[in-house]
Design an enzyme around this catalytic site. Structure first.
Site, PDB file in Angstrom:
ATOM      1  N   GLN A   1       3.372 -12.994 -46.332  1.00 49.43           N
ATOM      2  CA  GLN A   1       4.214 -12.206 -46.195  1.00 49.43           C
ATOM      3  C   GLN A   1       4.050 -11.302 -44.890  1.00 49.43           C
ATOM      4  OE1 GLN A   1       7.462 -10.155 -48.740  1.00 49.43           O
ATOM      5  NE2 GLN A   1       8.756 -11.474 -47.360  1.00 49.43           N
TER       6      GLN A   1
ATOM      7  N   ALA B   1       0.863  -0.749   0.115  1.00 48.26           N
ATOM      8  CA  ALA B   1       0.153   0.433  -0.327  1.00 48.26           C
ATOM      9  C   ALA B   1       0.827   1.334   0.080  1.00 48.26           C
ATOM     10  CB  ALA B   1      -1.109  -0.245   1.327  1.00 48.26           C
ATOM     11  N   LEU B   2       1.521   1.170  -1.262  1.00 47.41           N
ATOM     12  CA  LEU B   2       1.823   2.176  -1.288  1.00 47.41           C
ATOM     13  C   LEU B   2       1.102   3.817  -2.211  1.00 47.41           C
ATOM     14  CD1 LEU B   2       4.781   3.955  -1.528  1.00 47.41           C
ATOM     15  CD2 LEU B   2       5.404   3.368  -3.408  1.00 47.41           C
TER      16      LEU B   2
ATOM     17  N   HIS C   1      -5.963 -12.296 -35.905  1.00 47.70           N
ATOM     18  CA  HIS C   1      -7.826 -12.696 -35.777  1.00 47.70           C
ATOM     19  C   HIS C   1      -8.606 -11.991 -36.836  1.00 47.70           C
ATOM     20  CE1 HIS C   1      -5.405 -14.662 -32.782  1.00 47.70           C
ATOM     21  NE2 HIS C   1      -7.073 -15.625 -32.410  1.00 47.70           N
ATOM     22  N   GLY C   2      -8.315 -10.575 -36.914  1.00 49.22           N
ATOM     23  CA  GLY C   2      -9.335  -9.742 -37.720  1.00 49.22           C
ATOM     24  C   GLY C   2     -10.366  -9.552 -36.864  1.00 49.22           C
TER      25      GLY C   2
ATOM     26  N   GLU D   1       3.571  -0.594 -10.614  1.00 54.06           N
ATOM     27  CA  GLU D   1       4.960  -0.505 -10.248  1.00 54.06           C
ATOM     28  C   GLU D   1       5.797   0.158 -10.859  1.00 54.06           C
ATOM     29  OE1 GLU D   1       6.163  -4.931  -9.233  1.00 54.06           O
ATOM     30  OE2 GLU D   1       4.345  -5.055  -9.045  1.00 54.06           O
TER      31      GLU D   1
ATOM     32  N   GLU E   1       6.798   5.623 -18.560  1.00 52.89           N
ATOM     33  CA  GLU E   1       7.630   7.018 -18.782  1.00 52.89           C
ATOM     34  C   GLU E   1       8.191   6.884 -16.291  1.00 52.89           C
ATOM     35  OE1 GLU E   1       4.031   6.298 -19.398  1.00 52.89           O
ATOM     36  OE2 GLU E   1       4.738   6.577 -21.035  1.00 52.89           O
TER      37      GLU E   1
HETATM   38  N1  CAA Z   1      17.216   2.174  -4.405  1.00 49.95           N
HETATM   39  C1  CAA Z   1      17.621   2.585  -3.433  1.00 49.95           C
HETATM   40  N2  CAA Z   1      17.548   3.979  -3.298  1.00 49.95           N
HETATM   41  C2  CAA Z   1      16.494   5.123  -3.865  1.00 49.95           C
HETATM   42  C3  CAA Z   1      16.386   4.028  -5.211  1.00 49.95           C
HETATM   43  C4  CAA Z   1      16.473   2.887  -5.633  1.00 49.95           C
HETATM   44  N3  CAA Z   1      15.903   2.525  -6.888  1.00 49.95           N
HETATM   45  N4  CAA Z   1      15.336   4.810  -5.903  1.00 49.95           N
HETATM   46  C5  CAA Z   1      15.135   6.197  -5.157  1.00 49.95           C
HETATM   47  N5  CAA Z   1      15.931   6.328  -4.460  1.00 49.95           N
HETATM   48  C6  CAA Z   1      16.679   6.538  -3.017  1.00 49.95           C
HETATM   49  C7  CAA Z   1      16.804   8.137  -3.318  1.00 49.95           C
HETATM   50  O1  CAA Z   1      19.051   7.655  -3.523  1.00 49.95           O
HETATM   51  C8  CAA Z   1      17.214   9.337  -3.053  1.00 49.95           C
HETATM   52  O2  CAA Z   1      17.763   9.224  -1.390  1.00 49.95           O
HETATM   53  P1  CAA Z   1      18.216  10.535  -0.892  1.00 49.95           P
HETATM   54  O3  CAA Z   1      17.414  10.967  -0.374  1.00 49.95           O
HETATM   55  O4  CAA Z   1      18.824  10.072   0.715  1.00 49.95           O
HETATM   56  O5  CAA Z   1      19.297  10.895  -1.600  1.00 49.95           O
HETATM   57  C9  CAA Z   1      15.790   9.049  -2.721  1.00 49.95           C
HETATM   58  O6  CAA Z   1      15.511   7.626  -3.162  1.00 49.95           O
HETATM   59  C10 CAA Z   1      14.854   9.842  -3.509  1.00 49.95           C
HETATM   60  O7  CAA Z   1      14.618   9.918  -4.564  1.00 49.95           O
HETATM   61  P2  CAA Z   1      14.294  10.327  -5.674  1.00 49.95           P
HETATM   62  O8  CAA Z   1      14.764  11.744  -5.488  1.00 49.95           O
HETATM   63  O9  CAA Z   1      14.637   9.648  -6.619  1.00 49.95           O
HETATM   64  O10 CAA Z   1      12.533  10.621  -5.723  1.00 49.95           O
HETATM   65  P3  CAA Z   1      11.750  11.015  -6.531  1.00 49.95           P
HETATM   66  O11 CAA Z   1      10.902  11.713  -6.111  1.00 49.95           O
HETATM   67  O12 CAA Z   1      12.308  11.569  -7.535  1.00 49.95           O
HETATM   68  O13 CAA Z   1      10.854   9.678  -7.568  1.00 49.95           O
HETATM   69  C11 CAA Z   1      10.427   8.209  -8.902  1.00 49.95           C
HETATM   70  C12 CAA Z   1      11.895   8.755  -8.226  1.00 49.95           C
HETATM   71  C13 CAA Z   1      11.493   7.284  -9.177  1.00 49.95           C
HETATM   72  C14 CAA Z   1       9.968   9.022  -9.949  1.00 49.95           C
HETATM   73  C15 CAA Z   1       9.473   7.123  -7.873  1.00 49.95           C
HETATM   74  O14 CAA Z   1       8.870   8.066  -7.051  1.00 49.95           O
HETATM   75  C16 CAA Z   1       8.904   6.247  -8.545  1.00 49.95           C
HETATM   76  O15 CAA Z   1       9.590   4.838  -8.601  1.00 49.95           O
HETATM   77  N6  CAA Z   1       7.860   6.645  -8.935  1.00 49.95           N
HETATM   78  C17 CAA Z   1       7.051   5.430  -9.566  1.00 49.95           C
HETATM   79  C18 CAA Z   1       6.125   4.769  -7.963  1.00 49.95           C
HETATM   80  C19 CAA Z   1       5.620   3.329  -8.653  1.00 49.95           C
HETATM   81  O16 CAA Z   1       6.456   2.811  -9.065  1.00 49.95           O
HETATM   82  N7  CAA Z   1       4.965   2.693  -8.137  1.00 49.95           N
HETATM   83  C20 CAA Z   1       3.871   1.650  -7.909  1.00 49.95           C
HETATM   84  C21 CAA Z   1       2.931   1.138  -7.286  1.00 49.95           C
HETATM   85  S1  CAA Z   1       2.867  -0.058  -6.549  1.00 49.95           S
HETATM   86  C22 CAA Z   1       2.293  -1.311  -7.628  1.00 49.95           C
HETATM   87  O17 CAA Z   1       2.026  -0.724  -8.730  1.00 49.95           O
HETATM   88  C23 CAA Z   1       1.591  -2.391  -6.542  1.00 49.95           C
HETATM   89  C24 CAA Z   1       0.466  -2.955  -7.039  1.00 49.95           C
HETATM   90  O18 CAA Z   1      -0.325  -3.393  -6.142  1.00 49.95           O
HETATM   91  C25 CAA Z   1       0.669  -3.895  -8.701  1.00 49.95           C
END
Ligand code: CAA
Length: 385
Positions: free
Chosen positions: A279, A124-125, A338-339, A363, A367
């Site tokens: 083709q 739950a993010l 499959h049309g 996930e 983008e």
């Molecule tokens: N591994 C470890 N640390 C990481 C990291 C990684 N891959 N990516 C970022 N961090 C750390 C950074 O180093 C930074 O640390 P410090 O503060 O110590 O410098 C901190 O995290 C913040 O990082 P960013 O400044 O890069 O963060 P951001 O706000 O710019 O976000 C982003 C970057 C890539 C856009 C990120 O927000 C993201 O991945 N967004 C997408 C979220 C997502 O995938 N949601 C899916 C929901 S879950 C789901 O879908 C499950 C389901 O039910 C199917």
């Protein structure tokens, strides 16, 4: 990296393939049509160990690694993508607890996931206004007597209504941005934790996607996962691994579409001969097979790196964006082959297309993957060599 699978990996893949053919494929269309949650199938998967492929043996897992896990997800997704997402998110929860949890948390929750007692885990993010910009989440956790009080709302939570344990992200220090987020393990039926709307989705019907509400929901200190303020990094680490799972799922759907398109093109006759002899269609099959093979290799590389405890953030995002987009193109081309028959529910191809679509969204959208890839590229000069 070895392109030959080990005997153990082959056995696990074949077990998943047989299970998928026997238990998932025959009911996949009905599950889709009637939005039926795969409870029986998840319990059966737990019984044969497939809910813990990459989980240490001491917590009930197979400890067979990330490559084996990825193969399992692909095999299951060929038959039923809806069941697969429940497995993949549950695995992500088990892995994040294994990586960051206390011994008690691992025994209780990971053991419960692998033996089926928890049925699923959920992650739950996301929140109504915080999807791609995950760090902007608004849920709060404030110190209470011997624990924390959670308030907030979550959205798009896979299996949020069926999970024995939900990993919940909340701000413990709102002034500190991403460094003020902490992760909590919340058990089903905790007072103040309620399940809201069940989404009526375009695809992955049968998997459950719900909103969650936390109203003065008290959890003990022992529910904190990892360190205070480390929640955002923990989410990113978990999602890096989760993206290998979504890529594998996309690959499975794409391969199912290709198999369907191939056999249809051999059977269907127009102008007096099978349409496979034209083709234009052969090129669609050739491009699709090539792209899905490329996706498989990207996935294998990311899985291999993760399995060998090497950095894999960039590789997981490359695998996810490429496999999910290749899966979409595969379904679209095979539907075209499959049309008109591809557009009706008599054939599974329209379900594959609907199921594939979300792999470009959840996930981390395509983008977001490109943001991650570009950032890693700019950080790591070796990637240009
Ligand atoms: N591994 C470890 N640390 C990481 C990291 C990684 N891959 N990516 C970022 N961090 C750390 C950074 O180093 C930074 O640390 P410090 O503060 O110590 O410098 C901190 O995290 C913040 O990082 P960013 O400044 O890069 O963060 P951001 O706000 O710019 O976000 C982003 C970057 C890539 C856009 C990120 O927000 C993201 O991945 N967004 C997408 C979220 C997502 O995938 N949601 C899916 C929901 S879950 C789901 O879908 C499950 C389901 O039910 C199917």
């Amino acid at each position: 990296m070895d392109l030959d699978l080990t005997t153990e990996q082959e056995i696990i893949r074949d077990t998943a393939r047989q299970f998928a053919k026997r238990e998932l494929a025959p009911v996949a269309a009905q599950r889709d049509a009637q939005d039926i949650f795969p409870k029986k199938e998840l319990l059966a998967l737990a019984d044969i160990g497939l809910l813990g492929v990459n989980v240490p043996e001491e917590y009930g897992g197979m400890e067979a690694g990330v490559v084996a896990y990825s193969l399992v997800i692909t095999e299951l997704a060929k038959a039923c993508a809806a069941t697969t997402v429940a497995v993949a998110v549950t695995n992500m929860v088990a892995e994040v607890i294994c990586q960051f949890g206390t011994e008690d948390q691992k025994q209780r929750y990971v053991g419960g996931i692998t033996d089926g007692e928890m049925l699923t885990g959920s992650f739950a993010l996301s929140e109504p206004q915080a999807g791609t910009d995950a760090a902007s989440l608004r849920s709060r956790a404030e110190p209470g007597d011997g624990g924390w009080v959670l308030n907030g709302a979550k959205q798009w939570i896979t299996s949020g209504d069926t999970s024995g344990v939900t990993v919940v992200w909340a701000k413990t220090d709102p002034a500190s941005g991403p460094r003020g987020i902490t992760c909590f393990l919340v058990e089903k039926d905790t007072p103040g934790f309620t399940v809201g709307r069940h989404e009526d989705k375009m695809g992955l019907r049968g998997s459950s996607t719900v909103s969650l509400t936390f109203e003065d929901c008290f959890v003990p200190d022992s529910a904190v996962l990892g360190d205070l303020g480390d929640g955002f990094k923990l989410a990113m680490v978990a999602l890096d691994g989760g993206r290998i799972g979504v890529a594998s799922q996309g690959l499975g759907i794409g391969l199912a579409a290709l198999a369907e398109g191939r056999s249809y093109s051999l059977e269907r006759k127009q102008f007096g001969k099978p349409i496979a002899t034209f083709q234009g269609l052969q090129w669609m099959l050739a491009d699709t097979a090539t792209e899905l093979d490329a996706a498989g290799l990207l996935i294998l590389r990311a899985a291999f790196l993760k399995e060998n405890k090497r950095p894999f953030t960039l590789e997981a995002s490359m695998a996810k964006v490429y496999a999910s987009e290749a899966a979409w193109r595969a379904c679209d081309r095979m539907l075209q082959i499959h049309g008109g028959y591809g557009y009706v529910k008599e054939y599974p191809i329209e379900r594959y297309l609907r199921d594939a679509r979300v792999t470009r969204i959840y996930e981390g959208t395509s983008e977001v993957q490109r943001i991650v890839i570009a950032r890693e590229l700019l950080k790591r000069q070796d990637r240009l060599m």
